[in-house]
Design an enzyme around this catalytic site. Structure first.
Site, PDB file in Angstrom:
ATOM      1  N   ALA A 183       0.801  -1.398   0.025  1.00 51.38           N
ATOM      2  CA  ALA A 183      -0.110   0.074   0.130  1.00 51.38           C
ATOM      3  C   ALA A 183       0.745   1.351   0.180  1.00 51.38           C
ATOM      4  CB  ALA A 183      -0.929  -0.081   1.367  1.00 51.38           C
ATOM      5  N   ARG A 232       9.530   8.154  -3.470  1.00 51.46           N
ATOM      6  CA  ARG A 232      10.932   8.256  -3.712  1.00 51.46           C
ATOM      7  C   ARG A 232      11.231   7.703  -5.151  1.00 51.46           C
ATOM      8  NH1 ARG A 232      13.915   6.239   1.723  1.00 51.46           N
ATOM      9  NH2 ARG A 232      11.858   5.290   1.831  1.00 51.46           N
ATOM     10  N   TYR A 272       6.481  -8.025   2.286  1.00 51.72           N
ATOM     11  CA  TYR A 272       6.444  -6.595   1.620  1.00 51.72           C
ATOM     12  C   TYR A 272       6.546  -6.626   0.316  1.00 51.72           C
ATOM     13  CZ  TYR A 272       6.733  -5.219   6.672  1.00 51.72           C
ATOM     14  OH  TYR A 272       6.569  -5.137   7.874  1.00 51.72           O
ATOM     15  N   ASP A 314       7.750  -4.854  -1.762  1.00 44.81           N
ATOM     16  CA  ASP A 314       8.933  -4.134  -2.063  1.00 44.81           C
ATOM     17  C   ASP A 314      10.262  -4.693  -1.760  1.00 44.81           C
ATOM     18  OD1 ASP A 314       8.899  -3.238   0.536  1.00 44.81           O
ATOM     19  OD2 ASP A 314       8.927  -1.192   0.060  1.00 44.81           O
ATOM     20  N   ASN A 335      16.210  -5.479  12.213  1.00 45.70           N
ATOM     21  CA  ASN A 335      14.683  -5.928  11.742  1.00 45.70           C
ATOM     22  C   ASN A 335      14.485  -5.702  10.335  1.00 45.70           C
ATOM     23  OD1 ASN A 335      11.825  -6.683  12.140  1.00 45.70           O
ATOM     24  ND2 ASN A 335      11.490  -4.375  12.440  1.00 45.70           N
ATOM     25  N   ASN A 394      13.230   1.226  -2.088  1.00 44.54           N
ATOM     26  CA  ASN A 394      12.594   2.509  -1.951  1.00 44.54           C
ATOM     27  C   ASN A 394      12.552   3.342  -3.095  1.00 44.54           C
ATOM     28  OD1 ASN A 394      11.510   1.996   0.571  1.00 44.54           O
ATOM     29  ND2 ASN A 394      13.530   1.805   1.174  1.00 44.54           N
ATOM     30  N   ARG A 439      12.845  -5.962 -62.584  1.00 50.97           N
ATOM     31  CA  ARG A 439      13.984  -4.972 -62.899  1.00 50.97           C
ATOM     32  C   ARG A 439      13.440  -4.048 -64.222  1.00 50.97           C
ATOM     33  NH1 ARG A 439      18.742  -9.086 -62.320  1.00 50.97           N
ATOM     34  NH2 ARG A 439      18.666  -9.700 -60.407  1.00 50.97           N
TER      35      ARG A 439
END
Length: 445
Positions: free
Chosen positions: A11, A16, A100, A102, A169, A226, A422
């Site tokens: 979402a 960026r 995720y 991305d 994390n 990102n 020709r």
């Protein structure tokens, strides 16, 4: 093993990226970022999968169909995003993976380890996927103790001792579906951003006396995209993996760093690929194919023993049969080049068949488009097409027929016939000397 469900968060606005295209739909090795995530998930056969999209998520919904989606109308944080999956996951009590859209490089094996850790005998409420980046600045730190994961501390809230921790994390988690939404309902937004963070479920689960664990993965697997620089970095990782897999399977890459593969490129053993070759989606090269440098392939097939290039372009629908030759500056589109045929120089073959062992001379084009419709050209087996010929479709050149160089062919040519168009040649002996003699007086004056 209990059932698995997955929530894929997609979402984010992706501001960026500075793009009209949703971030998760940007291509990586020819497939959207979120397509890589779903492909890694697929071997685990989740019973339910839901993709959480933003309010402008129609394009993402279309890309992930027929998977169900849930809309996060207001972007209020990751915990709030997962809450939007409540309806799809109603009554689900197995392990829920949160991924995720991305973060496209997490392999299936890592997801399987995450699920196995969640379903271990200790029955943790959650398992967090951690990693150790070279520079942990900006990442939340995972604070562990003898009883597993104690807390996830955002860097801005971390003490000097916590900032010194190197285990970070990733955001990827496996959670107990039986308590997931009750935990999420308790997450507050008393933080600087006023958002509901998924990481808060760790402290909430620990407060209920439930264990939370951590497993680790390599930083490369957890590269998030990102911006365009991140996308380029992810592309470099994927291309390195694809090249290594190809070479391990018996493919020769003369200059591996210059060859760009698609996620679905199929290369048989003993394929040899020269420098600066690009593969779009949908390409298959069978065993023993030789590709010389600076070629481009997309949605096409090349059979055993064929030679392609240099500087050739095979567009969608191109089919090159066994031992055929496609040479320099040749473009093939929606056409079949049959076994042993040769199309070696400066030629366009579109919407056509080139029969077995036919020879197509330099500068030949199939005139397949009249501005309104496409038409087919059929070149028979063993036919010879002279250089600089225009074949105006629809037209058939019979088996064994010959076309004189420089011809424009607008009608069918029977098997074994010669066709040429020709203007008569006008030869004037001695004309050059007379012409030069006439020029000399003019130049002197």
């Amino acid at each position: 093993m209990t059932e698995i469900a997955a929530v894929v968060l997609a979402a984010g606005q992706g501001t960026r990226m500075r793009s009209a295209l949703p971030k998760v739909l940007h291509p990586l090795a020819g497939r959207p970022l979120i397509g890589h995530v779903l492909a890694a998930l697929a071997p685990l056969a989740p019973a339910r999968t839901v993709v959480v999209v933003g309010p402008e998520g129609a394009a993402v919904e279309q890309a992930v169909a027929p998977l169900p989606t849930a809309t996060q109308a207001e972007r209020l944080g990751t915990a709030h995003a997962v809450l939007q999956a409540r309806e799809v996951l109603a009554g689900f009590t197995g392990t829920v993976l949160v991924l995720y859209g991305d973060t496209p490089l997490v392999p299936t094996e890592t997801l399987a380890r995450l699920v196995a850790a969640r379903e271990a005998s200790t029955n943790p409420a959650a398992v967090v996927l951690g990693f150790r980046p070279r520079n942990p600045t900006g990442y939340g730190r995972l604070v562990t103790g003898p009883d597993g994961l104690d807390a996830i501390v955002e860097e801005k809230d971390a003490s000097p001792e916590q900032k010194a921790l190197t285990l970070c994390n990733s955001g990827v988690m496996a959670l107990d579906g039986a308590i997931l939404f009750s935990l999420l309902d308790q997450v507050g937004n008393a933080n600087a951003k006023g958002e509901y963070y998924l990481t808060d479920v760790v402290a909430l689960a620990r407060a209920r006396g439930r264990r939370v664990d951590v497993i680790e993965s390599c930083p490369e697997d957890l590269l998030g995209v990102n911006d365009r620089a991140d996308l380029a970095a992810a592309e470099a990782v994927v291309q390195t993996r694809l090249r290594r897999a190809a070479m391990a399977a018996g493919v020769t890459l003369t200059a591996p760093e210059t060859v760009f593969l698609s996620w679905d490129t199929q290369l048989g053993p003993d394929v040899s690929i020269g420098p600066f070759v690009t593969f779009g989606p949908g390409v298959t090269l069978e065993a023993g194919v030789t590709v010389k440098g600076f070629c481009h392939f997309e949605n096409c097939t090349v059979a055993t023993g064929a030679i392609v290039g240099p500087y050739a372009r095979l567009r969608p629908g191109a089919r090159v049969a066994e031992n055929a030759h496609i040479g320099n500056f040749v473009e093939i589109k929606n056409a079949t080049v049959e076994a042993g045929a040769k199309v070696n120089h400066l030629t366009y073959i579109g919407d056509a068949r080139v029969g077995a062992k036919a020879n197509v001379g330099a500068g030949t084009i199939t005139c397949n488009y009249d501005g309104f419709s496409k038409y087919h050209t059929d070149i028979g087996a063993g036919a010879f097409i002279g250089s600089n010929t225009a074949l105006v479709a629809p037209v058939r050149i019979g088996d064994g027929a010959m076309i004189g160089a420089g011809s424009t062919i607008t009608a069918d040519v029977p098997d074994g016939a010669l066709a040429l168009t020709r203007a008569p040649q006008d030869t004037r002996p001695g004309w050059v000397a007379k012409f030069v003699a006439r020029l000399r007086p003019a130049r002197k004056s």
